[in-house]
Write a protein that holds these residues in place. Structure first.
Motif, PDB file in Angstrom:
ATOM      1  N   ARG A  49       0.829  -1.206   0.000  1.00 39.86           N
ATOM      2  CA  ARG A  49       0.000   0.000   0.000  1.00 39.86           C
ATOM      3  C   ARG A  49       0.864   1.257   0.000  1.00 39.86           C
ATOM      4  N   LEU A  50       2.001   1.191   0.687  1.00 34.30           N
ATOM      5  CA  LEU A  50       2.897   2.345   0.717  1.00 34.30           C
ATOM      6  C   LEU A  50       3.446   2.642  -0.673  1.00 34.30           C
ATOM      7  N   THR A  51       3.908   1.613  -1.370  1.00 34.59           N
ATOM      8  CA  THR A  51       4.456   1.824  -2.713  1.00 34.59           C
ATOM      9  C   THR A  51       3.383   2.297  -3.684  1.00 34.59           C
ATOM     10  N   ALA A  52       2.141   1.865  -3.476  1.00 37.22           N
ATOM     11  CA  ALA A  52       1.059   2.316  -4.346  1.00 37.22           C
ATOM     12  C   ALA A  52       0.815   3.818  -4.190  1.00 37.22           C
ATOM     13  N   LYS A  53       1.088   4.354  -2.995  1.00 38.32           N
ATOM     14  CA  LYS A  53       0.828   5.774  -2.724  1.00 38.32           C
ATOM     15  C   LYS A  53       2.019   6.664  -3.066  1.00 38.32           C
ATOM     16  N   ILE A  54       3.234   6.241  -2.690  1.00 33.52           N
ATOM     17  CA  ILE A  54       4.378   7.137  -2.855  1.00 33.52           C
ATOM     18  C   ILE A  54       5.390   6.622  -3.866  1.00 33.52           C
ATOM     19  N   GLY A  55       5.193   5.422  -4.404  1.00 35.63           N
ATOM     20  CA  GLY A  55       6.094   4.892  -5.416  1.00 35.63           C
ATOM     21  C   GLY A  55       7.260   4.110  -4.837  1.00 35.63           C
ATOM     22  N   ASN A  56       7.909   3.337  -5.695  1.00 40.06           N
ATOM     23  CA  ASN A  56       9.005   2.474  -5.259  1.00 40.06           C
ATOM     24  C   ASN A  56      10.258   3.247  -4.861  1.00 40.06           C
ATOM     25  N   LYS A  57      10.526   4.358  -5.550  1.00 40.00           N
ATOM     26  CA  LYS A  57      11.777   5.072  -5.310  1.00 40.00           C
ATOM     27  C   LYS A  57      11.820   5.691  -3.906  1.00 40.00           C
ATOM     28  N   ILE A  58      10.756   6.397  -3.531  1.00 36.56           N
ATOM     29  CA  ILE A  58      10.721   6.994  -2.196  1.00 36.56           C
ATOM     30  C   ILE A  58      10.672   5.903  -1.133  1.00 36.56           C
ATOM     31  N   SER A  59       9.932   4.834  -1.418  1.00 42.00           N
ATOM     32  CA  SER A  59       9.827   3.731  -0.460  1.00 42.00           C
ATOM     33  C   SER A  59      11.195   3.117  -0.180  1.00 42.00           C
ATOM     34  N   VAL A  60      12.002   2.920  -1.230  1.00 43.72           N
ATOM     35  CA  VAL A  60      13.301   2.279  -1.031  1.00 43.72           C
ATOM     36  C   VAL A  60      14.268   3.217  -0.312  1.00 43.72           C
ATOM     37  N   MET A  61      14.103   4.518  -0.468  1.00 44.74           N
ATOM     38  CA  MET A  61      14.946   5.450   0.276  1.00 44.74           C
ATOM     39  C   MET A  61      14.643   5.377   1.773  1.00 44.74           C
ATOM     40  N   ILE A  62      13.367   5.188   2.099  1.00 48.07           N
ATOM     41  CA  ILE A  62      12.983   4.983   3.503  1.00 48.07           C
ATOM     42  C   ILE A  62      13.602   3.681   4.026  1.00 48.07           C
ATOM     43  N   LEU A  63      13.560   2.634   3.198  1.00 47.62           N
ATOM     44  CA  LEU A  63      14.163   1.356   3.587  1.00 47.62           C
ATOM     45  C   LEU A  63      15.662   1.503   3.838  1.00 47.62           C
ATOM     46  N   TYR A  64      16.315   2.315   3.024  1.00 46.02           N
ATOM     47  CA  TYR A  64      17.758   2.497   3.157  1.00 46.02           C
ATOM     48  C   TYR A  64      18.111   3.173   4.486  1.00 46.02           C
ATOM     49  N   VAL A  65      17.314   4.161   4.874  1.00 45.73           N
ATOM     50  CA  VAL A  65      17.537   4.826   6.162  1.00 45.73           C
ATOM     51  C   VAL A  65      17.361   3.832   7.309  1.00 45.73           C
ATOM     52  N   ILE A  66      16.344   2.988   7.205  1.00 47.44           N
ATOM     53  CA  ILE A  66      16.113   1.962   8.238  1.00 47.44           C
ATOM     54  C   ILE A  66      17.284   0.980   8.279  1.00 47.44           C
ATOM     55  N   THR A  67      17.810   0.623   7.104  1.00 48.01           N
ATOM     56  CA  THR A  67      18.958  -0.291   7.039  1.00 48.01           C
ATOM     57  C   THR A  67      20.168   0.295   7.745  1.00 48.01           C
ATOM     58  N   LEU A  68      20.482   1.546   7.451  1.00 46.99           N
ATOM     59  CA  LEU A  68      21.627   2.198   8.088  1.00 46.99           C
ATOM     60  C   LEU A  68      21.453   2.275   9.599  1.00 46.99           C
ATOM     61  N   SER A  69      20.241   2.568  10.048  1.00 46.10           N
ATOM     62  CA  SER A  69      19.973   2.644  11.487  1.00 46.10           C
ATOM     63  C   SER A  69      20.161   1.283  12.150  1.00 46.10           C
ATOM     64  N   THR A  70      19.747   0.234  11.452  1.00 46.73           N
ATOM     65  CA  THR A  70      19.893  -1.130  11.990  1.00 46.73           C
ATOM     66  C   THR A  70      21.369  -1.497  12.149  1.00 46.73           C
ATOM     67  N   LEU A  71      22.142  -1.246  11.110  1.00 47.51           N
ATOM     68  CA  LEU A  71      23.569  -1.581  11.153  1.00 47.51           C
ATOM     69  C   LEU A  71      24.279  -0.817  12.262  1.00 47.51           C
ATOM     70  N   MET A  72      23.920   0.437  12.455  1.00 49.42           N
ATOM     71  CA  MET A  72      24.532   1.237  13.506  1.00 49.42           C
ATOM     72  C   MET A  72      24.187   0.687  14.887  1.00 49.42           C
ATOM     73  N   LEU A  73      22.933   0.292  15.088  1.00 51.75           N
ATOM     74  CA  LEU A  73      22.510  -0.222  16.394  1.00 51.75           C
ATOM     75  C   LEU A  73      23.183  -1.557  16.710  1.00 51.75           C
ATOM     76  N   VAL A  74      23.327  -2.421  15.714  1.00 56.69           N
ATOM     77  CA  VAL A  74      24.038  -3.692  15.917  1.00 56.69           C
ATOM     78  C   VAL A  74      25.502  -3.419  16.241  1.00 56.69           C
ATOM     79  N   PHE A  75      26.108  -2.486  15.518  1.00 58.78           N
ATOM     80  CA  PHE A  75      27.504  -2.111  15.747  1.00 58.78           C
ATOM     81  C   PHE A  75      27.726  -1.645  17.191  1.00 58.78           C
TER      82      PHE A  75
END
Length: 446
Positions: free
Chosen positions: A300-326
């Motif tokens: 539903r998120l990709t249907a509203k804002i598109g794949n490009k913006i959605s994946v940028m949000i995913l990338y921020v979450i990925t970086l936050s995850t790696l930092m917290l594990v570190f």
């Protein structure tokens, strides 16, 4: 309410995957604990090698199986792929290293087959309009396996201090039973042609089905098997030589590294950092629950804002995850006891829950986008695309499993950072889906 045959096929494919991994995820998840309590001791390195064999043995099968699927059909591979997973659980009942490695290799063959066939069924029974929706449904049902399997592990093993022989046989015997049920469900699959789909499925009558966008030349029924195989091989090569496929491989490699991280490396960190056995099933339970509900939310998120913006949000979450594990885990925590090791942040159950939620979010997002892109790139020949998807993910995952036996946590986090950045660039700049052109098919052999 009428349910169309194409949607039933999608549900069957999704349910088979759910049942297989309802057994697989918890069965693999307790391997470290089983090895620690085993008599005589085998050493936890057996778990790393076993996982590596499973994923690497699926590589050749994933590469070669599309050739046979195109000739022999889908159903035999859906049933057989599910059954082969059972060999892994039989081997872990008896805890002999050579038997575990053999069972891992056979399970890898099943993995190579099933991860080509199951998503192919979803793509073949979807239109371009419904593809991302159906992919999300597939991912949602598939990830229910993590919830069901790990909830059972959490409730059953939560208060246990060790896993003895009786418990081990009960768990892995139950896993074998679930595998048998998945094979029975797979028998319900029925292949239908494009004409059947448009006449039976009113939701896709006005859509252009992916199967209708095929340039495949009909194969004469009297052709020899070797001639059919030659035709399939030539078409396979035409499909994979495109530049778009090279860009797609970057995304698939990132998904493979992520899979190896949360199925083994991070679990090893938890096992060596926390004394309670329940922490791993709890992490897997949370991860699976988020992926189930997140799959529908992401669609539903990709249907509203598109794949490009959605994946940028995913990338921020990925970086936050790696930092917290570190910050929370010691660099040597995947390999030895790290209960008293110094870390920037004291690891707690709350931190593990947060990390599990974030891993689930970016894992489901990148995987749904990868499956969607594969189907668009390969259309009716999706078995070739999913063969590439599975083989590349298995190769990188198996390699990371072997490397994890001696690489530190920080190196693995660095690999995740590198591939997540590259995968995000591929999606944001449409590198894999840019300038798509039809594939020239081979001439029919006479």
């Amino acid at each position: 309410m009428h349910v169309s045959r194409p949607f039933i096929n999608i549900l069957i494919s999704s349910t088979v995957m759910c049942l297989v991994y309802t057994a697989f995820f918890p069965g693999v998840g307790i391997q470290e604990a089983v090895l620690e309590d085993a008599e005589p001791k085998l050493g936890t390195i057996v778990g790393f090698i076993s996982q590596g064999i499973t994923y690497l043995s699926s590589v050749l099968v994933a590469i070669s199986s599309p050739l046979l699927i195109g000739i022999l059909g889908t159903k035999p591979f859906l049933v057989g792929g599910a059954l082969l997973y059972g060999s892994l659980f039989v081997s872990w009942m008896f805890l002999k290293a050579w038997l575990i490695y053999l069972g891992s290799a056979l399970a890898g063959i099943g993995m190579g087959i099933l991860w080509v066939v199951a998503p192919k069924i979803v793509a073949d029974n979807s239109s371009e309009r419904t593809l991302q929706r159906n992919t999300s449904i597939f991912w949602c049902i598939y990830m229910m396996s993590m919830v069901i399997g790990n909830l059972a592990n959490y409730l059953y093993l939560g208060k246990m201090t060790s896993i003895g022989t009786t418990t081990r046989f009960f768990i892995y015997g139950t896993c074998c039973g679930v595998i048998a049920i998945s094979a029975i469900v797979a028998l319900g699959y029925r292949h239908i042609s494009h004409l059947d789909i448009t006449s039976m499925d009113t939701t896709t009558t006005n859509d252009e089905l992916l199967t209708s966008r095929s340039l495949t030349i009909p194969v004469h029924p009297d052709l020899k098997f070797t001639d059919k195989l030659k035709m399939q091989s030539t078409k396979y090569l035409n499909l994979v030589r495109r530049r778009s496929v090279a860009y797609l491989l970057i995304l698939l490699c990132f998904n493979g590294v992520t899979l190896s991280f949360y199925t083994l490396t991070f679990q090893a960190c938890l096992s060596n950092t926390f004394a309670q056995r329940s922490i791993i099933p709890l992490m897997q339970l949370i991860l699976g629950t988020v992926e189930v509900f997140g799959a529908i939310a992401f669609e539903r998120l990709t249907a509203k804002i598109g794949n490009k913006i959605s994946v940028m949000i995913l990338y921020v979450i990925t970086l936050s995850t790696l930092m917290l594990v570190f910050l929370s885990f010691a660099p040597d925590s995947p390999h030895k006891n790290a209960v008293d090791s110094a870390t920037y942040i004291t690891p707690t159950t709350t931190i593990v829950i947060v990390i599990a939620i974030m891993i689930a979010i970016f894992d489901l997002g990148y995987n749904i986008l990868a499956n969607y892109m594969v189907a668009l790139l390969f259309l009716s020949d999706s078995e070739v695309g999913y063969g590439i998807l599975n083989s590349s993910m298995s190769l990188i995952t198996g390699s990371i499993f072997f490397l994890s036996s001696f690489l530190g946590l920080y190196v693995i986090l660095g690999v995740l950072l590198l591939f997540s950045t590259a995968a995000t660039v591929v999606i944001v700049f449409d590198l894999a889906l840019r300038n798509l052109t039809p594939v020239v098919e081979v001439e029919e052999l006479s």
